[in-house]
Design an enzyme around this catalytic site. Structure first.
Site, mmCIF file in Angstrom:
data_model
loop_
_atom_site.group_PDB
_atom_site.id
_atom_site.type_symbol
_atom_site.label_atom_id
_atom_site.label_comp_id
_atom_site.label_asym_id
_atom_site.label_seq_id
_atom_site.Cartn_x
_atom_site.Cartn_y
_atom_site.Cartn_z
ATOM 1 N N GLY A 193 6.484 0.851 -4.522
ATOM 2 C CA GLY A 193 5.158 0.382 -5.029
ATOM 3 C C GLY A 193 4.582 1.611 -3.963
ATOM 4 N N LYS B 30 -2.934 -6.540 5.829
ATOM 5 C CA LYS B 30 -3.014 -7.408 5.626
ATOM 6 C C LYS B 30 -3.859 -7.690 7.000
ATOM 7 C CE LYS B 30 -1.738 -8.830 1.265
ATOM 8 N NZ LYS B 30 -0.586 -9.917 0.590
ATOM 9 N N PHE C 39 -3.521 -10.872 -2.345
ATOM 10 C CA PHE C 39 -3.261 -10.257 -2.562
ATOM 11 C C PHE C 39 -3.708 -9.283 -3.929
ATOM 12 C CE2 PHE C 39 0.304 -9.295 -6.418
ATOM 13 C CZ PHE C 39 1.574 -9.348 -5.477
ATOM 14 N N VAL C 40 -3.236 -7.864 -3.561
ATOM 15 C CA VAL C 40 -3.816 -7.191 -4.511
ATOM 16 C C VAL C 40 -2.350 -6.179 -4.935
ATOM 17 C CG1 VAL C 40 -5.349 -6.503 -2.575
ATOM 18 C CG2 VAL C 40 -3.122 -5.628 -2.409
ATOM 19 N N ASP D 34 2.115 -6.734 4.656
ATOM 20 C CA ASP D 34 2.082 -7.810 5.103
ATOM 21 C C ASP D 34 2.393 -8.926 6.339
ATOM 22 O OD1 ASP D 34 1.504 -11.110 4.696
ATOM 23 O OD2 ASP D 34 2.745 -10.884 2.869
ATOM 24 N N ASP E 296 2.246 -3.743 -7.706
ATOM 25 C CA ASP E 296 1.978 -4.820 -9.532
ATOM 26 C C ASP E 296 1.800 -6.073 -8.797
ATOM 27 O OD1 ASP E 296 4.687 -4.781 -7.499
ATOM 28 O OD2 ASP E 296 5.360 -5.908 -9.758
ATOM 29 N N ARG F 185 0.194 -1.415 -11.821
ATOM 30 C CA ARG F 185 0.606 -0.036 -10.947
ATOM 31 C C ARG F 185 -0.216 0.680 -11.950
ATOM 32 N NH1 ARG F 185 5.289 -1.595 -7.867
ATOM 33 N NH2 ARG F 185 6.666 -2.863 -9.099
ATOM 34 N N GLU G 280 4.755 3.776 3.315
ATOM 35 C CA GLU G 280 4.922 1.975 2.500
ATOM 36 C C GLU G 280 3.466 1.964 1.667
ATOM 37 O OE1 GLU G 280 5.946 -0.274 1.686
ATOM 38 O OE2 GLU G 280 7.215 -1.673 3.465
#
Ligand code: 5GP
Length: 175
Positions: free
Chosen positions: A43, A130, A151-152, A102, A158, A164, A98
């Site tokens: 990510g 978050k 959730f993003v 979360d 992804d 992505r 990062e």
């Protein structure tokens, strides 16, 4: 379960502006220190690549890939290293890059794992956090945006390997 894009949470322009600000902050703080930026795959690759191109100091990059035991939406905190660093980081200044924090359990594991390699310092740059979801205390020196517990996807993030490539951060919904 099928998902589709719900709404844009952070538009492209805002991501660009904040990424540039963080790049400038890091450049100021690490002048002459030649830090290693450690991108956490998969990510963080978009954030990392935008970040380094707006920095005006010498940096090196390396990558780690980790997978969290648990299911798609709940991190267990038990992390498996799928790809380790290519370089020895002893005595070096490290910045973990990062995409999103979360529960913070993945990052907590990574910091402890890297600390054991005796670097000169470790800091964290995360694009997203978050709010109110952390299960462990964490210090994130460079933070892009605090977001609600949704959730993003997009900008490297992804949902089952989709989306992505989107240049913005968006929420998804079940259809
Ligand atoms: P933590 O260990 O902090 O609970 O989870 C961190 C990892 O979970 C992130 O690096 C990311 O891979 C994944 N993750 C957590 N929230 C989201 C989200 O909203 N969207 C996506 N795409 N991944 C997430």
């Amino acid at each position: 379960m099928a998902y589709e894009i719900d709404e844009v949470l952070i538009p492209e322009e805002e991501l660009k502006k904040r990424t540039e600000e963080i790049a400038q902050e890091i450049s100021k703080d690490y002048k002459g220190k030649n830090p290693i930026l450690i991108g956490i795959l998969r990510g963080a690759f978009v954030f990392l690549s935008d970040l380094i191109r707006k920095m005006d100091i010498e940096v090196e990059i390396d990558f780690m890939a980790v997978s969290s035991y648990g299911n798609a939406t709940h991190s267990s905190g038990v992390v498996r290293i799928l790809k380790d660093l290519s370089e020895n980081v002893r005595g070096r200044h490290l910045i973990i890059v990062e995409d999103i924090v979360d529960t913070g359990l993945t990052l907590n594991y990574l910091i402890r794992n890297l600390q054991a390699r005796e670097p000169a310092s470790i800091e964290v740059a995360s694009l997203l956090l978050k709010e109110g979801c952390q299960k462990v205390p964490l210090k994130i020196k460079y933070l892009g945006f605090k977001i609600p517990d949704r959730f993003v996807v997009g900008f490297g993030l992804d949902c089952g390997q989709r989306w992505r490539y989107l240049p913005y951060i968006a929420t998804v919904k079940k259809v």
